[in-house]
Design a protein around this motif. Structure first.
Motif, short mmCIF file in Angstrom:
data_model
loop_
_atom_site.label_atom_id
_atom_site.label_comp_id
_atom_site.label_asym_id
_atom_site.label_seq_id
_atom_site.Cartn_x
_atom_site.Cartn_y
_atom_site.Cartn_z
N THR A 119 2.65 13.40 0.62
CA THR A 119 3.50 13.31 1.71
C THR A 119 2.72 12.06 2.57
O THR A 119 3.83 11.38 3.08
N HIS A 120 1.64 11.92 2.69
CA HIS A 120 0.75 11.20 3.76
C HIS A 120 -0.21 10.53 2.90
O HIS A 120 -1.46 10.86 3.19
N GLY A 121 0.03 9.27 2.53
CA GLY A 121 -1.15 8.77 1.73
C GLY A 121 -2.02 7.52 2.27
O GLY A 121 -2.89 6.98 1.57
N HIS A 122 -1.68 7.14 3.50
CA HIS A 122 -2.66 6.29 4.03
C HIS A 122 -3.99 6.62 4.40
O HIS A 122 -4.03 7.92 4.59
N ILE A 123 -4.70 5.60 4.49
CA ILE A 123 -6.11 5.95 4.40
C ILE A 123 -6.57 6.65 5.95
O ILE A 123 -7.54 7.52 5.98
N ARG A 124 -5.59 6.27 6.62
CA ARG A 124 -5.96 6.97 8.16
C ARG A 124 -5.69 8.48 8.14
O ARG A 124 -6.82 9.28 8.77
N SER A 125 -4.54 8.80 7.47
CA SER A 125 -4.59 10.35 7.26
C SER A 125 -5.57 11.19 6.59
O SER A 125 -5.95 11.87 6.91
N VAL A 126 -6.07 10.27 5.37
CA VAL A 126 -7.12 10.94 4.82
C VAL A 126 -8.53 10.95 5.52
O VAL A 126 -9.21 12.04 5.42
N CYS A 127 -8.78 10.04 6.37
CA CYS A 127 -9.70 9.91 7.31
C CYS A 127 -9.89 11.16 8.22
O CYS A 127 -10.93 11.94 8.40
N CYS A 128 -8.62 11.49 8.90
CA CYS A 128 -8.59 12.58 9.70
C CYS A 128 -8.60 13.89 8.97
O CYS A 128 -9.21 14.61 9.37
N HIS A 177 -1.09 7.38 -3.49
CA HIS A 177 -1.65 6.68 -2.29
C HIS A 177 -1.97 5.32 -2.64
O HIS A 177 -1.91 4.55 -1.61
N GLN A 178 -1.50 4.77 -3.53
CA GLN A 178 -1.29 3.29 -3.68
C GLN A 178 -0.31 2.66 -3.19
O GLN A 178 -0.28 1.65 -3.00
N SER A 179 0.79 3.51 -2.90
CA SER A 179 1.82 2.76 -2.37
C SER A 179 2.22 3.19 -0.97
O SER A 179 2.96 2.90 -0.51
N ALA A 180 1.06 3.60 -0.30
CA ALA A 180 1.37 4.13 0.98
C ALA A 180 1.30 3.12 1.93
O ALA A 180 0.82 1.94 1.77
N LYS A 181 2.29 3.37 2.95
CA LYS A 181 2.39 2.45 4.22
C LYS A 181 2.07 3.03 5.44
O LYS A 181 1.53 4.28 5.47
N GLU A 182 1.55 1.98 6.53
CA GLU A 182 0.90 2.40 7.77
C GLU A 182 1.90 3.63 8.39
O GLU A 182 1.48 4.23 9.07
N SER A 183 3.14 3.33 8.06
CA SER A 183 4.07 4.43 8.65
C SER A 183 3.79 5.96 8.14
O SER A 183 4.40 6.80 8.72
N ASP A 184 3.13 5.89 6.97
CA ASP A 184 2.70 7.35 6.39
C ASP A 184 1.49 7.83 7.19
O ASP A 184 0.57 8.38 6.50
N ASN A 185 1.84 8.01 8.47
CA ASN A 185 0.52 8.42 9.26
C ASN A 185 0.75 9.44 10.38
O ASN A 185 0.40 9.52 11.17
N GLY A 186 1.89 10.30 9.99
CA GLY A 186 2.17 11.36 10.69
C GLY A 186 0.99 12.59 10.31
O GLY A 186 0.39 12.45 9.44
N ASN A 187 1.43 13.75 11.23
CA ASN A 187 0.51 14.69 10.90
C ASN A 187 0.71 15.62 9.86
O ASN A 187 -0.05 16.90 9.77
N GLY A 188 1.53 15.66 8.99
CA GLY A 188 2.14 16.51 8.10
C GLY A 188 1.07 16.77 7.11
O GLY A 188 1.28 18.03 6.36
N ALA A 189 0.18 15.84 6.73
CA ALA A 189 -1.01 16.52 5.62
C ALA A 189 -2.03 17.27 6.47
O ALA A 189 -2.53 18.11 5.74
N LEU A 190 -2.47 16.66 7.66
CA LEU A 190 -3.56 17.05 8.47
C LEU A 190 -3.34 18.57 8.72
O LEU A 190 -4.20 19.42 8.44
N MET A 191 -2.17 19.14 8.97
CA MET A 191 -1.46 20.28 9.50
C MET A 191 -1.72 21.21 8.61
O MET A 191 -1.81 22.52 8.90
N ARG A 192 -1.85 21.06 7.28
CA ARG A 192 -1.59 21.95 6.11
C ARG A 192 -2.94 21.81 5.09
O ARG A 192 -2.99 22.71 4.42
#
Length: 323
Positions: free
Chosen positions: A165-174, A123-138
């Protein structure tokens, strides 16, 4: 039926309803809306075949059912999906997101270079582009592991798994908001109260994390909107994690049964299988497995194996006693 098995059936059936029309536009679906289970279409798969959404959720479920939260094991199962069709309907993949595919390749490189110790810090190297729904879906199976833990202990495992797969904080919040919403549904709250409670918990985390204001702005609709009053034109079933969760919640709050929730999600167009999958788990928890149309459930690929997996995962972790 226990909540874990109920939700796994709910998400995978919904996923399968969306598969044949993935990538169709809303205008196309408005002309020919999905009203029942279909087959073939986008990927030419039989009725009841689920996509990577469910397959990757089942891989996480299998890993957690071993009795531990193990990022190495979770990663191996992600890799196994891409290269060997693990937990697919017919042992071969027909769908995988680009970000997820690239992330799995990176996981493979870490294994080849004996750098699996880095899995916990991705997660320390996550980019804003890492905000697809691939973590949320699973992510739903992680609920079984977390459900007996205080809410303060939920963020770290969610972030560590999401970051594979998706380390950005936004994905985590979702993912956090979604799992807490499901949690409050399981503890017998109505959907309105369940979302209210989950939102409060997310806000507590956001305040403690001291996120930049612009990051809070991206989550404003998820935190504030009355989805029962949001116009259909204001939601998108896209692959962006925030919009994806907004669309799933809109689908839930504009229906009073499982079937209509799933059809709401699918007929938004675009990432139809994923929007439906995300909506399908909480919808099944709200209305029960008996609310899933019988012909949809009967057609579901590997149905008995999914039931067995859900039962095993449910039995692995204790019944929750922490609200």
């Amino acid at each position: 039926m226990n909540p874990i098995t109920t939700a796994l059936l709910g998400l995978s059936v919904a996923d399968a309803i969306g598969v044949p029309v993935e990538f169709q536009t809303r205008s196309e679906l408005d002309k020919n809306p999905v009203t029942d289970i279909r087959g073939y279409g986008t990927y030419y798969q039989p009725p009841g075949y689920f996509s990577d959404d469910s397959s990757l959720a089942f891989g996480l479920a299998e890993s957690l059912a071993t009795g531990s939260f193990d990022l190495v094991d979770q990663s191996k199962r992600l890799i196994n999906y891409k290269h060997h069709g693990y937990w697919t309907p017919n042992d071969e993949i027909f769908d995988i997101g680009m970000t997820t595919s690239r992330a799995i390749d990176h996981l493979g490189n870490l294994f080849r270079n004996n750098k699996t110790s880095e899995l916990s810090t991705l997660h320390q190297s996550a980019k804003e582009s890492d905000n697809g729904n691939g973590a949320l879906m699973r992510i739903f199976p992680l609920y079984a592991y977390l459900r007996d833990k205080p809410v303060a202990e939920w963020i770290a495992p969610i972030w560590q798994h999401s970051a594979l797969t998706h380390g950005h904080i936004r994905s985590v919040c979702c993912c956090f908001l979604y799992l807490r919403f499901c949690h409050h549904i399981v503890t017998a709250e109505k959907k309105e109260k369940a979302l209210e409670l989950a939102r409060r918990e997310l806000l507590d985390f956001l305040m403690a994390a001291n996120l930049p204001l612009e990051e809070l702005d991206t989550l404003a609709t998820l935190i504030k909107a009355d989805f029962a009053r949001v116009a259909r034109t204001q939601v998108r079933g896209s692959g962006y994690v925030v919009q994806s969760l907004e669309a799933a919640l809109w689908s839930i709050f504009n229906a009073d049964n499982y079937r209509d929730t799933v059809l709401n999600a699918v007929n938004l167009g675009e990432d139809t299988d994923t929007t439906a999958c995300i909506a399908g788990a909480p919808a099944a928890l709200l209305y029960g497995v008996e609310s899933i149309p019988a012909n949809w459930l009967e057609a579901l690929a590997r149905r008995e194996e999914i039931i067995d997996l859900g039962d095993r995962l449910n039995a692995t972790y204790p019944t929750p006693n922490v609200r």
